[in-house]
Scaffold this active site. Structure first.
Site, short mmCIF file in Angstrom:
data_model
loop_
_atom_site.label_atom_id
_atom_site.label_comp_id
_atom_site.label_asym_id
_atom_site.label_seq_id
_atom_site.Cartn_x
_atom_site.Cartn_y
_atom_site.Cartn_z
N CYS A 26 -1.54 58.76 -64.65
CA CYS A 26 -1.17 58.75 -63.22
C CYS A 26 -0.22 57.62 -62.83
CB CYS A 26 -2.42 58.70 -62.35
SG CYS A 26 -3.36 57.15 -62.46
N CYS B 164 -5.22 60.90 -59.79
CA CYS B 164 -5.07 60.94 -61.24
C CYS B 164 -5.57 62.29 -61.78
CB CYS B 164 -5.86 59.81 -61.88
SG CYS B 164 -5.69 59.77 -63.69
N CYS C 2 -13.68 20.56 -52.49
CA CYS C 2 -12.40 20.27 -51.84
C CYS C 2 -12.14 21.22 -50.67
CB CYS C 2 -11.26 20.33 -52.85
SG CYS C 2 -11.14 21.85 -53.78
N HIS C 3 -12.89 22.32 -50.60
CA HIS C 3 -12.73 23.24 -49.47
C HIS C 3 -13.24 22.63 -48.17
CE1 HIS C 3 -16.79 24.00 -51.09
NE2 HIS C 3 -17.13 24.31 -49.85
#
Length: 351
Positions: free
Chosen positions: A71, A41, A318-319
């Site tokens: 950029c 940039c 829930c994992h």
């Protein structure tokens, strides 16, 4: 967000040197300007402490940064097709818009072509990109917003309310005034696995999710409609409580969450969630085991759906539910997060 200090200093030096080898490797979010850039940039370089580094544009967008106009980080590395450039420009003109197939048709763009070209360029669909840009506006407001006293809130979100119109479009406009009207506060939580959002009042936590979860907008909308509520940026004792408990959890100092929660779901969903909280840290159950534990061995798919409807990530674990063959199965926060969480809990179950 990149947290490794060595890598952050490496990327900052590349930003200072405009090192083209790093273009597309990282994106730098500049806190003082609210934009994100790639390595080359040409703009004046920020101070190190004002930079946050990301590996993907989606992460930078969700954190509330907009693409730098100097950029054009989304236009790198290869030349974009006119169609993709047009789509990016359309999002920047109206970043809070929710795009539908009919919108493409009105512009004379075939939605399938748009999706394919965008996916090839950015590794995410146009809908994902537009969502990330849209949610980024809301998340930036949540990160920087102050709690607003209820008496000062104009329930119509008029200009006198002080809310940005974009935020109200994204998070949902206030429902019609009634005696059941409710105010909920959304807060930002940084964690080792990425930022999360909490939604709470002074009594309960209603939602805790990773901000890049694909269905987060729908979850927020369901919550708002179910409670006839308005969601605004702010903190409560409950949101401060869960933030502290999350810090303890990731620092291996917490085995069980104690923040008061409100479960909003069907009787079946609540039954499944009740079984989920019985799974101890460091342990797992299969979807079939879960179905058996609630007394209906044939409800495996319904159990999976109830897992997916969970709005309290980590708290309702829930994992910890996996496939019968030991494979991980799905997870709303992403499989890599699920793998990390299970490893983390297994290593620290007896701290």
């Amino acid at each position: 967000m990149i947290k490794d200090e060595n890598k952050k200093h490496q990327y900052y030096q590349a930003l200072l040197n405009k090192d083209s080898k790093y273009d597309g490797i990282f994106f730098a979010g500049i806190r003082t300007t609210g934009v994100f850039c790639h390595a080359t940039c040409p703009a004046k370089k920020p101070r190190y402490e004002n930079c946050t580094f990301y590996e993907t544009a989606e992460e930078a967008l969700l954190a509330g940064y907009r693409p730098c106009k100097r950029c054009n980080p989304l236009f790198y590395p290869q030349e974009l097709s006119p169609l993709v450039k047009q789509m990016v420009s359309l999002v920047e003109k109206n970043p809070e818009k929710k795009w539908r197939d009919s919108d493409f048709a009105e512009l004379g763009i075939h939605s399938a072509t748009a999706r394919r070209q965008f996916k090839q360029k950015y590794g995410m669909t146009f809908v994902q990109y537009a969502r990330a840009r849209r949610m980024g506006i809301a998340m930036k407001t949540i990160r920087t917003g102050e709690k607003i006293i209820n008496a000062q809130i104009d329930v119509g979100y008029d200009s006198s309310s002080g809310f940005h119109d974009a935020f109200s479009k994204i998070m949902g406009r206030t429902p019609k005034k009634s005696n059941e009207f409710k105010i909920l506060y959304a807060d930002w939580v940084d964690t080792k696995l990425g930022p999360m959002m909490s939604i709470a009042d002074e009594k309960y936590l209603y939602l805790l999710e990773f901000v890049d979860r694909r269905g987060l907008e729908r979850e927020v909308e369901r919550l708002r409609n179910r409670l006839n509520a308005s969601i605004i940026p702010g903190k409560t004792n409950i949101s401060n409580c869960i933030k502290e408990e999350l810090n303890q959890y990731f620092d291996n100092k917490l085995l069980k969450f104690e923040t008061p929660v409100m479960l909003l779901g069907s009787d079946f969903q609540k039954k499944v969630w009740g079984e989920l909280v019985k799974i101890n840290m460091g342990e797992t159950k299969s979807y079939k085991d879960m179905a058996i534990s609630i007394g209906n061995a044939k409800s495996v798919r319904a159990v999976g759906n109830a897992n997916g409807a969970n709005q309290l990530a980590l708290i309702i674990p829930c994992h910890r539910v996996i496939q019968s063959d030991g494979s991980l199965g799905g997870y709303g926060g992403g499989i890599e997060r699920k793998k990390w969480l299970l490893n983390h809990e297994n290593q620290n179950r007896n701290f």
